[in-house]
Design a protein around this motif. Structure first.
Motif, PDB file in Angstrom:
ATOM      1  N   ASP A 132     -97.787  38.699 -48.706  1.00 47.97           N
ATOM      2  CA  ASP A 132     -98.005  39.969 -48.038  1.00 47.97           C
ATOM      3  C   ASP A 132     -99.083  40.483 -48.974  1.00 47.97           C
ATOM      4  OD1 ASP A 132     -97.277  42.124 -46.781  1.00 47.97           O
ATOM      5  OD2 ASP A 132     -95.176  42.119 -47.069  1.00 47.97           O
ATOM      6  N   PHE A 133     -99.549  41.615 -48.472  1.00 43.70           N
ATOM      7  CA  PHE A 133    -100.436  42.467 -49.064  1.00 43.70           C
ATOM      8  C   PHE A 133     -99.975  44.000 -49.184  1.00 43.70           C
ATOM      9  CE2 PHE A 133    -103.237  39.053 -47.336  1.00 43.70           C
ATOM     10  CZ  PHE A 133    -103.782  38.445 -48.257  1.00 43.70           C
ATOM     11  N   VAL A 134    -100.507  44.829 -50.364  1.00 51.49           N
ATOM     12  CA  VAL A 134    -100.409  46.120 -50.247  1.00 51.49           C
ATOM     13  C   VAL A 134    -101.457  46.847 -51.155  1.00 51.49           C
ATOM     14  CG1 VAL A 134     -98.786  46.153 -52.355  1.00 51.49           C
ATOM     15  CG2 VAL A 134     -98.501  47.913 -50.878  1.00 51.49           C
ATOM     16  N   PHE A 135    -101.829  48.114 -50.836  1.00 48.38           N
ATOM     17  CA  PHE A 135    -103.000  48.468 -51.353  1.00 48.38           C
ATOM     18  C   PHE A 135    -102.575  50.081 -51.781  1.00 48.38           C
ATOM     19  CE2 PHE A 135    -104.425  45.711 -48.018  1.00 48.38           C
ATOM     20  CZ  PHE A 135    -105.017  44.958 -48.971  1.00 48.38           C
ATOM     21  N   GLY A 136    -103.205  50.345 -52.934  1.00 47.78           N
ATOM     22  CA  GLY A 136    -103.007  51.796 -53.383  1.00 47.78           C
ATOM     23  C   GLY A 136    -104.612  52.181 -54.300  1.00 47.78           C
ATOM     24  N   SER A 137    -104.266  53.307 -54.835  1.00 50.44           N
ATOM     25  CA  SER A 137    -105.363  53.868 -55.861  1.00 50.44           C
ATOM     26  C   SER A 137    -104.953  54.374 -57.120  1.00 50.44           C
ATOM     27  CB  SER A 137    -106.323  54.825 -54.922  1.00 50.44           C
ATOM     28  OG  SER A 137    -105.595  55.942 -54.695  1.00 50.44           O
ATOM     29  N   ALA A 138    -105.818  54.649 -57.945  1.00 48.49           N
ATOM     30  CA  ALA A 138    -105.549  55.313 -59.177  1.00 48.49           C
ATOM     31  C   ALA A 138    -106.729  56.141 -59.553  1.00 48.49           C
ATOM     32  CB  ALA A 138    -105.312  54.400 -60.317  1.00 48.49           C
ATOM     33  N   THR A 139    -106.590  57.400 -60.233  1.00 53.13           N
ATOM     34  CA  THR A 139    -107.587  58.302 -60.387  1.00 53.13           C
ATOM     35  C   THR A 139    -108.145  57.789 -61.764  1.00 53.13           C
ATOM     36  OG1 THR A 139    -106.338  59.937 -59.296  1.00 53.13           O
ATOM     37  CG2 THR A 139    -108.204  60.641 -60.891  1.00 53.13           C
ATOM     38  N   ILE A 140    -109.571  57.771 -61.647  1.00 56.70           N
ATOM     39  CA  ILE A 140    -110.329  57.385 -62.998  1.00 56.70           C
ATOM     40  C   ILE A 140    -109.987  58.339 -64.065  1.00 56.70           C
ATOM     41  CG2 ILE A 140    -112.529  57.022 -64.065  1.00 56.70           C
ATOM     42  CD1 ILE A 140    -111.752  55.004 -61.820  1.00 56.70           C
ATOM     43  N   GLY A 141    -109.587  58.054 -65.297  1.00 61.73           N
ATOM     44  CA  GLY A 141    -109.182  58.939 -66.142  1.00 61.73           C
ATOM     45  C   GLY A 141    -107.820  59.691 -66.196  1.00 61.73           C
ATOM     46  N   GLY A 142    -107.323  59.348 -65.065  1.00 62.45           N
ATOM     47  CA  GLY A 142    -106.059  60.214 -64.632  1.00 62.45           C
ATOM     48  C   GLY A 142    -104.662  59.589 -65.338  1.00 62.45           C
ATOM     49  N   ASP A 143    -103.613  60.091 -64.459  1.00 60.63           N
ATOM     50  CA  ASP A 143    -102.288  59.773 -65.224  1.00 60.63           C
ATOM     51  C   ASP A 143    -101.495  59.427 -64.006  1.00 60.63           C
ATOM     52  OD1 ASP A 143    -102.754  60.427 -68.154  1.00 60.63           O
ATOM     53  OD2 ASP A 143    -102.746  62.390 -67.182  1.00 60.63           O
ATOM     54  N   ASP A 144    -101.994  58.711 -62.838  1.00 61.90           N
ATOM     55  CA  ASP A 144    -101.322  58.305 -61.604  1.00 61.90           C
ATOM     56  C   ASP A 144    -100.916  56.945 -61.345  1.00 61.90           C
ATOM     57  OD1 ASP A 144    -103.615  57.932 -60.892  1.00 61.90           O
ATOM     58  OD2 ASP A 144    -103.807  59.107 -59.482  1.00 61.90           O
TER      59      ASP A 144
END
Length: 193
Positions: A42-54
């Motif tokens: 399986d595959f899954v995708f997301g993102s994270a904020t550069i310098g963030g806390d997420d």
């Protein structure tokens, strides 16, 4: 402490890696579900904020989107991603109740001074999150390469056996290597999530 059930040939893990560029505001997180015999499930995708806390919340969302109760552990390429977006390994373990392993490849004296430099007005919360990660533990793989891990919910011996099983050569376990390639390709194609 839960076992990784290393006796299971079909043991499945979620491996997460990222990619971003110097002008990115977000990184691409890619996750693959790979069995211990290297079959991708399986595959899954997301993102994270550069310098963030997420990043921690993003990983929890990615895991939820998979809806795969057969995933037995999470393996993450680094717990400090996207320019000091720190992943809370204890929160992941408390939420998912499966072993969580963060892996890195270079010895270092820590990043406290870099955090203070990059976040001069808000470094206290970042330092607090960083300190919560605790110390990394060194493992020498069967390939004679060293890696450094932080873990929740599993023994160091189980992590060593798992990483030896998943690492064909060098220091990067195969599920992480594939996840990194996928994240890099998506980033280069200009996709976002």
């Amino acid at each position: 402490m839960r076992s990784l059930h290393l006796e299971k040939k079909g043991l499945r893990g979620l491996a997460i890696a990222e990619s971003f560029g110097p002008n990115s505001s977000k990184s691409i997180l890619s996750g693959i579900v790979m069995r211990r015999d290297f079959i991708i499930d399986d595959f899954v995708f997301g993102s994270a904020t550069i310098g963030g806390d997420d990043a921690t919340d993003s990983i929890l969302k990615m895991y939820g989107e998979l809806a795969r109760p057969d995933v037995s552990y999470v393996l993450i390429s680094g717990l400090i991603v996207s320019m000091y977006n720190i992943i809370d390994i204890k929160q992941l373990f408390d939420s998912l109740t499966i072993p969580i392993i963060g892996i890195s490849y270079n010895d270092s004296m820590g990043i406290s001074s870099a955090i203070k430099q990059h976040f001069p007005n808000s470094f206290e919360s970042k330092l607090s999150e960083y300190d919560k990660l605790g110390k990394r533990e060194k493992i020498t793989l069967h390939t004679c390469h060293d890696v450094f891990v932080r873990r929740e919910g599993c023994s160091l011996n189980d992590v060593r056996h798992l990483l030896d099983d998943l690492t064909l050569d060098g220091s990067i376990p195969e599920p992480i290597r594939v996840s990194q390639l996928l994240a890099k390709t998506l980033f280069e194609k200009g996709l976002s999530f």
